[in-house]
Write a protein that holds these residues in place. Structure first.
Motif, PDB file in Angstrom:
ATOM      1  N   UNK A  44     -36.884 -36.475   7.211  1.00 52.81           N
ATOM      2  CA  UNK A  44     -37.415 -37.811   7.480  1.00 52.81           C
ATOM      3  C   UNK A  44     -38.646 -37.674   8.361  1.00 52.81           C
TER       4      UNK A  44
ATOM      5  N   UNK B 165     -32.955 -31.913   9.763  1.00 54.76           N
ATOM      6  CA  UNK B 165     -32.378 -33.131  10.354  1.00 54.76           C
ATOM      7  C   UNK B 165     -32.877 -33.292  11.790  1.00 54.76           C
TER       8      UNK B 165
ATOM      9  N   UNK C   7     -33.262 -43.393   4.192  1.00 57.65           N
ATOM     10  CA  UNK C   7     -33.071 -43.087   2.769  1.00 57.65           C
ATOM     11  C   UNK C   7     -33.249 -41.586   2.520  1.00 57.65           C
TER      12      UNK C   7
ATOM     13  N   UNK D 184     -32.805 -39.114   4.576  1.00 52.84           N
ATOM     14  CA  UNK D 184     -31.670 -38.372   5.151  1.00 52.84           C
ATOM     15  C   UNK D 184     -30.449 -38.412   4.224  1.00 52.84           C
ATOM     16  N   UNK D 185     -30.285 -39.522   3.494  1.00 51.52           N
ATOM     17  CA  UNK D 185     -29.104 -39.651   2.634  1.00 51.52           C
ATOM     18  C   UNK D 185     -29.054 -38.568   1.555  1.00 51.52           C
TER      19      UNK D 185
ATOM     20  N   UNK E 261     -29.648 -35.248   2.125  1.00 56.57           N
ATOM     21  CA  UNK E 261     -29.610 -33.917   2.752  1.00 56.57           C
ATOM     22  C   UNK E 261     -28.696 -32.941   2.026  1.00 56.57           C
ATOM     23  N   UNK E 262     -27.644 -33.429   1.408  1.00 55.66           N
ATOM     24  CA  UNK E 262     -26.682 -32.501   0.797  1.00 55.66           C
ATOM     25  C   UNK E 262     -27.182 -31.893  -0.508  1.00 55.66           C
TER      26      UNK E 262
ATOM     27  N   UNK F 214     -29.848 -30.224  -0.722  1.00 56.30           N
ATOM     28  CA  UNK F 214     -30.665 -29.060  -0.361  1.00 56.30           C
ATOM     29  C   UNK F 214     -29.818 -27.792  -0.197  1.00 56.30           C
ATOM     30  N   UNK F 215     -30.456 -26.629  -0.404  1.00 53.60           N
ATOM     31  CA  UNK F 215     -29.739 -25.351  -0.257  1.00 53.60           C
ATOM     32  C   UNK F 215     -29.295 -25.114   1.178  1.00 53.60           C
ATOM     33  N   UNK F 216     -30.185 -25.432   2.112  1.00 52.46           N
ATOM     34  CA  UNK F 216     -29.924 -25.176   3.524  1.00 52.46           C
ATOM     35  C   UNK F 216     -30.202 -26.432   4.341  1.00 52.46           C
ATOM     36  N   UNK F 217     -29.537 -26.523   5.487  1.00 50.41           N
ATOM     37  CA  UNK F 217     -29.833 -27.632   6.398  1.00 50.41           C
ATOM     38  C   UNK F 217     -29.934 -27.090   7.826  1.00 50.41           C
TER      39      UNK F 217
END
Lengths: 216, 216
Positions: free
Chosen positions: B22, B133, B164, B166-167, B169-170, B172-175
């Motif tokens: 974001x 994040x 929106x 941030x929703x 995020x899952x 993606x390969x990495x966080x």
């Protein structure tokens, strides 16, 4: 409303780190250094039917079991992988691994390509496999020769087994060349660090992100 | 016979590194530091239909193209992803990316979740995606407010768009959580280092391993 990242947000599922390499490529050195430097990494403890040697501790060095019980473990699908080596059985019990993973602890496995294939079938996404290549056959031969006063025949056998092991390098997720131990260790540590950040292991972040979104 | 690891053994296919986050989560700072510290990483150059501004260089800041040509690029499937933002089109030309990858160079993409989804469909295994994040909504709001003298309405719009983003995020390969820039940068660098060691990118090692096996 503010949501600070808390400890529980960092909760994640552990991973199974497999290191394979031909004998003499420096895997033992890398494993030991890794276990020493990484807090949240423990060596996997195998079950075996071979007799306990003086100084060995049950549950720490191995889980020592009777052949009949080892067979039961196989039949009940309680082993993630197993193999017979010189008349004795060795295997990885599933239960302690599952406990460690669900508690967010990582486990190191020092197994060959056959064990890795079995583990990959049962562990799926929890597995991270690294193959360590020697920088040259000369380096490998030198290490195998200086390691012990073995006969030329024994060394030739090891070299042949090493060649077979190497032929499976492309089945691994990552490959590192051990030209320099410090450099190679840094590469393995980067892989571990990265894999710990994989989204699919970080279920603990779901609550954190939900609180974050409520703050908008 | 000995086979030393040579430069060509290190030849590998490049990768596409996507950073999404974001607005206000510190992505630009991370990107700039990464480009500065990583030799083999360049920023992707987008094509756009928006007019060139003073000081901007064609082929460096953007590829400036006419709307009719942008449409042709879409129709010929020459773009890896594209989007319309405030009446202007932006997209990623496929050819320069493919050239860079085949020469073993890595490319950084600063795109949102929609661009990432399009890229993922076309790039497959070449893509490595990281979601950044913010540590808290308070931190995010503070950054958005101190950034410019924008109205409360503009800030509210940005916060809504951030929510929106941030929703997703899952996907993606990495966080990574950007609580501290240095810490976050180290995590992104570890991911890049690890992904460069992926077996499937290291076709250059095949000859090396073949020579290695001949040495046995």
């Amino acid at each position: 409303m503010s949501s600070e990242v808390g400890t529980e947000a960092l909760t994640r599922r552990g991973l199974m780190l497999v290191l394979s390499s031909p004998s003499g490529a420096g895997k033992t050195t890398i494993s030991r250094a890794l276990l020493k430097e990484e807090d949240n990494l423990v060596m996997s403890v195998s079950a075996t039917t071979r007799p306990r040697r003086p100084g060995e501790e049950d549950g720490k060095d191995y889980f020592f079991v009777e052949p009949v019980d080892f067979n039961l473990m196989i039949n009940r699908d309680e082993l993630l992988e197993h193999a017979k080596v010189f008349n004795h059985y060795y295997g990885t019990p599933r239960a302690p691994v599952e406990t460690a993973l669900s508690e967010g602890r990582d486990i190191l496995f020092d197994i060959d390509w056959q064990g890795t294939q079995q583990l990959a079938q049962k562990a799926g996404d929890d597995l991270v496999s690294i193959f360590i290549l020697p920088p040259s056959t000369a380096a490998l031969e030198k290490r195998l020769k200086t390691r012990a006063q073995d006969s030329a025949e024994v060394i030739a056998q090891r070299m042949s087994k090493a060649s077979e092991e190497i032929s499976h390098w492309r089945e691994y997720d990552y490959v590192v060349v051990n030209e320099d131990v410090d450099h190679c260790l840094a590469e393995v540590k980067a892989i571990l660090k990265a894999e710990r950040l994989r989204t699919r292991r970080r279920a603990g972040l779901i609550d954190f992100v939900n609180r974050l979104r409520e703050g908008y």
